[in-house]
Design an enzyme around this catalytic site. Sequence first.
Site, PDB file in Angstrom:
ATOM      1  N   GLU A 317     -14.744 -19.687  22.422  1.00 19.83           N
ATOM      2  CA  GLU A 317     -13.790 -19.162  23.403  1.00 19.83           C
ATOM      3  C   GLU A 317     -13.243 -17.814  22.923  1.00 19.83           C
ATOM      4  OE1 GLU A 317     -10.353 -21.435  25.899  1.00 19.83           O
ATOM      5  OE2 GLU A 317     -10.157 -21.508  23.728  1.00 19.83           O
ATOM      6  N   CYS A 318     -13.635 -16.726  23.563  1.00 19.00           N
ATOM      7  CA  CYS A 318     -13.195 -15.363  23.261  1.00 19.00           C
ATOM      8  C   CYS A 318     -13.546 -14.995  21.812  1.00 19.00           C
ATOM      9  CB  CYS A 318     -11.706 -15.198  23.548  1.00 19.00           C
ATOM     10  SG  CYS A 318     -11.204 -13.466  23.735  1.00 19.00           S
ATOM     11  N   GLY A 319     -12.644 -15.172  20.862  1.00 21.74           N
ATOM     12  CA  GLY A 319     -13.000 -14.924  19.477  1.00 21.74           C
ATOM     13  C   GLY A 319     -14.160 -15.786  19.025  1.00 21.74           C
TER      14      GLY A 319
END
Length: 438
Positions: A317-319
């Site tokens: 998720e994102c990072g």
Amino acid sequence: MKGVVIAGTSSSVGKTVATLAVLRGLQTAGYAVQPAKGGPDFIDPSHHEAIAGKPSRTLDPWLQDRDGMLHNYHRGTGDICVIEGMMGLYDGTKASTALIADQLNLPVILVIDASAGMESVAATALGFQRYAEHANRDITVAGIIAQRAHGGRHEAGIRDALPDDIAYIGRIGPDTALEIPDRHLGLHLGSENPVPTDAIDNAAETIDIDSIAEIAATAPITPISKSSKEHTQRTNTSIAVASDQAFCFRYPATIEKIKDQAEIIPISPIASDPLPDCDGIYLPGGYPERFGAELQASDTLAEISDRAADGIPVYGECGGLMALAESLTTADNETYSMAGVLPATVTMHDRYQALDHIEVTAAVDGPTATTGTTYRGHEFHYSSADTASDATFGFSMDRGTGIDGTHDGLLEYNSVGTYAHLHPETGAFDRFLSYCTQ
């Protein structure tokens, strides 16, 4: 649980410090407090937790819908819930502090920068109170906290100018010890640079905590109007969850969701923790760009790559998406090898690439959704991902930027990497946990 919303006239007006002072003051007065944050932010809640000693609830009617937000509110514990708002009271295209206060039926305490005003502070408060009717929001601006205000004539001038139905709750004087340093994505985390407790104690001394408790007590408790979306059946599934300074953006409800159904095994990729036997891997957002060298050398990422190739479900998720990519290039033009699970190279930029509430629709079956499922979420990232020409995407963007402007949810093996932050009320984590048991 009673509650009160700490709102602001704008961003950067001092809502976080005011919220911390109110939390601390209520604790000192003997109340059990539950912190919460309006909107999708991860950073302000870390400061709440540093003071309150418990996770801060996320309240956002776009991420969760109204009933999901109510459910998340009622999962909190304590005598009084103190909710820090987002931006200015009425600001936000899909969610606002005013909407949150309206749907939760909670009173509002308005934080106003009083550093260069006296009677005008009262005029501002009155304007915000009366604007509620124009904005079609059923809310009560019950009082104000004068931020960066001095005592004596300054304080008296503000207090005496207020109309009778807006209480003067107190002031927070100018104090450099209350300044929280920031970086891209927002303030420093509470675990990195907590506001000194003695400075918060000093700020709380000039706030009328009894009035805060009385105002919170006037709010009726809004019941949950739906059955919970949660699937509480316990399984023998175990999920490795990255948890360190590189992977630190996750909603408390997400961890609760996983714990309800599976065993959580915390791992630190930047510490090169051995990857345990597990049925799935969750890499939340955070700051992988700050730890490029550690991640490049991480045995954990190497093992995640091997497990992903073997078919273990991985949710980045994102990072987490950045760490699952082939490489990560920082804003200083340093390039580091990442896990190489997803066919993408990631580059950091000096300016954010996306910031908004989003909506996505699943284009294919995947680890977090079945075809046609629509989710609402949030994106905020300074990186961009350049994907292979034959890359497979799990989501089309109905609203927002995603990976390439029209798609998000990069798929490979049984792994997914996405810029979308999804709350567990959407059902995405139920799907992921079910996927891990197959």
